[in-house]
Design an enzyme around this catalytic site. Structure first.
Site, PDB file in Angstrom:
ATOM      1  N   GLY A 147       0.823  -1.210   0.000  1.00  0.00           N
ATOM      2  CA  GLY A 147       0.000   0.000   0.000  1.00  0.00           C
ATOM      3  C   GLY A 147       0.849   1.249   0.000  1.00  0.00           C
ATOM      4  O   GLY A 147       0.444   2.290   0.526  1.00  0.00           O
ATOM      5  N   SER A 196      -6.267  -1.543  13.162  1.00  0.00           N
ATOM      6  CA  SER A 196      -7.173  -0.407  13.324  1.00  0.00           C
ATOM      7  C   SER A 196      -7.862  -0.522  14.672  1.00  0.00           C
ATOM      8  O   SER A 196      -8.056  -1.632  15.188  1.00  0.00           O
ATOM      9  CB  SER A 196      -8.235  -0.406  12.215  1.00  0.00           C
ATOM     10  OG  SER A 196      -9.266   0.524  12.490  1.00  0.00           O
ATOM     11  N   SER A 249       1.967   3.378  -2.320  1.00  0.00           N
ATOM     12  CA  SER A 249       1.942   4.457  -3.316  1.00  0.00           C
ATOM     13  C   SER A 249       1.085   5.636  -2.891  1.00  0.00           C
ATOM     14  O   SER A 249       1.058   6.664  -3.567  1.00  0.00           O
ATOM     15  CB  SER A 249       1.445   3.919  -4.670  1.00  0.00           C
ATOM     16  OG  SER A 249       0.079   3.538  -4.587  1.00  0.00           O
ATOM     17  N   VAL A 265      -1.896  -8.294  -3.034  1.00  0.00           N
ATOM     18  CA  VAL A 265      -1.301  -9.046  -1.926  1.00  0.00           C
ATOM     19  C   VAL A 265      -2.140 -10.251  -1.530  1.00  0.00           C
ATOM     20  O   VAL A 265      -1.668 -11.136  -0.801  1.00  0.00           O
ATOM     21  CB  VAL A 265      -1.060  -8.149  -0.690  1.00  0.00           C
ATOM     22  CG1 VAL A 265       0.023  -7.118  -0.981  1.00  0.00           C
ATOM     23  CG2 VAL A 265      -2.350  -7.493  -0.217  1.00  0.00           C
ATOM     24  N   TYR A 294     -14.453  -5.083   7.730  1.00  0.00           N
ATOM     25  CA  TYR A 294     -13.205  -4.371   8.027  1.00  0.00           C
ATOM     26  C   TYR A 294     -12.747  -4.642   9.462  1.00  0.00           C
ATOM     27  O   TYR A 294     -11.576  -4.949   9.715  1.00  0.00           O
ATOM     28  CB  TYR A 294     -13.408  -2.871   7.807  1.00  0.00           C
ATOM     29  CG  TYR A 294     -12.163  -2.032   7.956  1.00  0.00           C
ATOM     30  CD1 TYR A 294     -11.216  -1.993   6.937  1.00  0.00           C
ATOM     31  CD2 TYR A 294     -11.945  -1.269   9.098  1.00  0.00           C
ATOM     32  CE1 TYR A 294     -10.076  -1.204   7.057  1.00  0.00           C
ATOM     33  CE2 TYR A 294     -10.806  -0.492   9.229  1.00  0.00           C
ATOM     34  CZ  TYR A 294      -9.880  -0.466   8.201  1.00  0.00           C
ATOM     35  OH  TYR A 294      -8.747   0.299   8.329  1.00  0.00           O
ATOM     36  N   LYS A 303      -9.264  -6.503  10.647  1.00  0.00           N
ATOM     37  CA  LYS A 303      -8.258  -5.827  11.461  1.00  0.00           C
ATOM     38  C   LYS A 303      -8.085  -6.491  12.831  1.00  0.00           C
ATOM     39  O   LYS A 303      -6.985  -6.463  13.399  1.00  0.00           O
ATOM     40  CB  LYS A 303      -8.626  -4.348  11.615  1.00  0.00           C
ATOM     41  CG  LYS A 303      -8.554  -3.569  10.301  1.00  0.00           C
ATOM     42  CD  LYS A 303      -7.171  -3.646   9.663  1.00  0.00           C
ATOM     43  CE  LYS A 303      -7.037  -2.729   8.463  1.00  0.00           C
ATOM     44  NZ  LYS A 303      -5.677  -2.767   7.863  1.00  0.00           N
TER      45      LYS A 303
END
Length: 244
Positions: free
Chosen positions: A11, A141, A13, A63, A154, A158
């Protein structure tokens, strides 16, 4: 501090990943960024990294692809000779209430955020063991600690990253490899641009503001460095106090 070392940042970029890559470069590390963004963004990030006098390379890779990650890690070792730091920052969201969440949205988030982190650790680990050292920093997170309405996928991914971090730390500590995690709260990035306009959400943060990507990246770089040489299996919240 990291001169002569190679850091891989997924991640890398944009967002937290890009800022982390720049800060690691500032400390002297050569950088490989793995991304799924545009080639233009990746090229721009590499140019900024190289301004610190280090090597930079961008690789477009999902990934979640186990075999693709295996080949990419081997290619990085072939070109750079080593991987000393692995930062797993790649992540996506597909928010929705659980009663209406589509299976593909749950699977996509788990595959990138959790399986992708596993894939990177899995394929870097043999090299870490061989060189008897390495530092892994996973981006979790506070949603993985507290849960968050509308983010069952999510939050699950996490929370899984935290469990993966602790298990990896216990397995690899005797090999000289440290594994830690950061758990950001709300961070001012493109991903949270709409949330930043929600005054009630910001007011719920004790510090009354979102974090900057730089504030999260500073903790990642600390955990990646020798300054954290006696820290492993830890999860550091960078959340302005929202999960205290």
């Amino acid at each position: 501090m990291l001169k002569g070392k190679t850091a891989v940042v997924t991640g890398g970029s944009q967002g937290i990943g890009k800022v982390t890559a720049l800060k690691l470069a500032e400390e002297g590390a050569d950088i490989v960024i793995i991304h799924m963004g545009t080639e233009e963004d990746a090229a721009a990030a590499c140019s900024e990294i190289e301004a610190y006098g280090v090597k930079a390379k961008a690789i477009r890779l999902d990934v979640a692809d186990f075999e693709g990650v295996k080949k990419t890690v081997a290619d990085i070792i072939g070109e750079f000779g080593t991987i000393d730091v692995l930062v797993n920052c790649a992540g996506i969201t597909r928010d929705g209430l659980i009663a209406m969440m589509k299976e593909e949205n749950f699977d996509a988030v788990i595959n990138v955020n959790l399986k992708g982190t596993f894939n990177m650790i899995r394929h870097c680990t043999p090299y870490f063991i061989k060189q008897k050292g390495g530092a892994i920093v996973n981006v979790s997170s506070v949603s993985g600690i507290m849960g968050n309405a509308g983010q069952a996928n999510y939050s699950t991914s996490k929370a899984g990253v935290i469990g993966l971090t602790k298990s990896t730390a216990k397995e690899l500590v005797a090999r000289g490899v440290r594994c830690n995690a950061v758990a950001p709260g709300f961070v001012a990035t493109a991903m949270t641009e709409n949330l930043s306009k929600n005054n009630k959400l910001v007011d719920a943060i004790p510090m009354k503001r979102m974090a900057t990507p730089e504030e999260v990246a500073d903790v990642i770089v600390f955990l990646a460095s020798d300054k954290a040489s006696y820290v492993t299996g830890e999860v550091i919240k960078v959340d302005g106090g929202i999960a205290m």
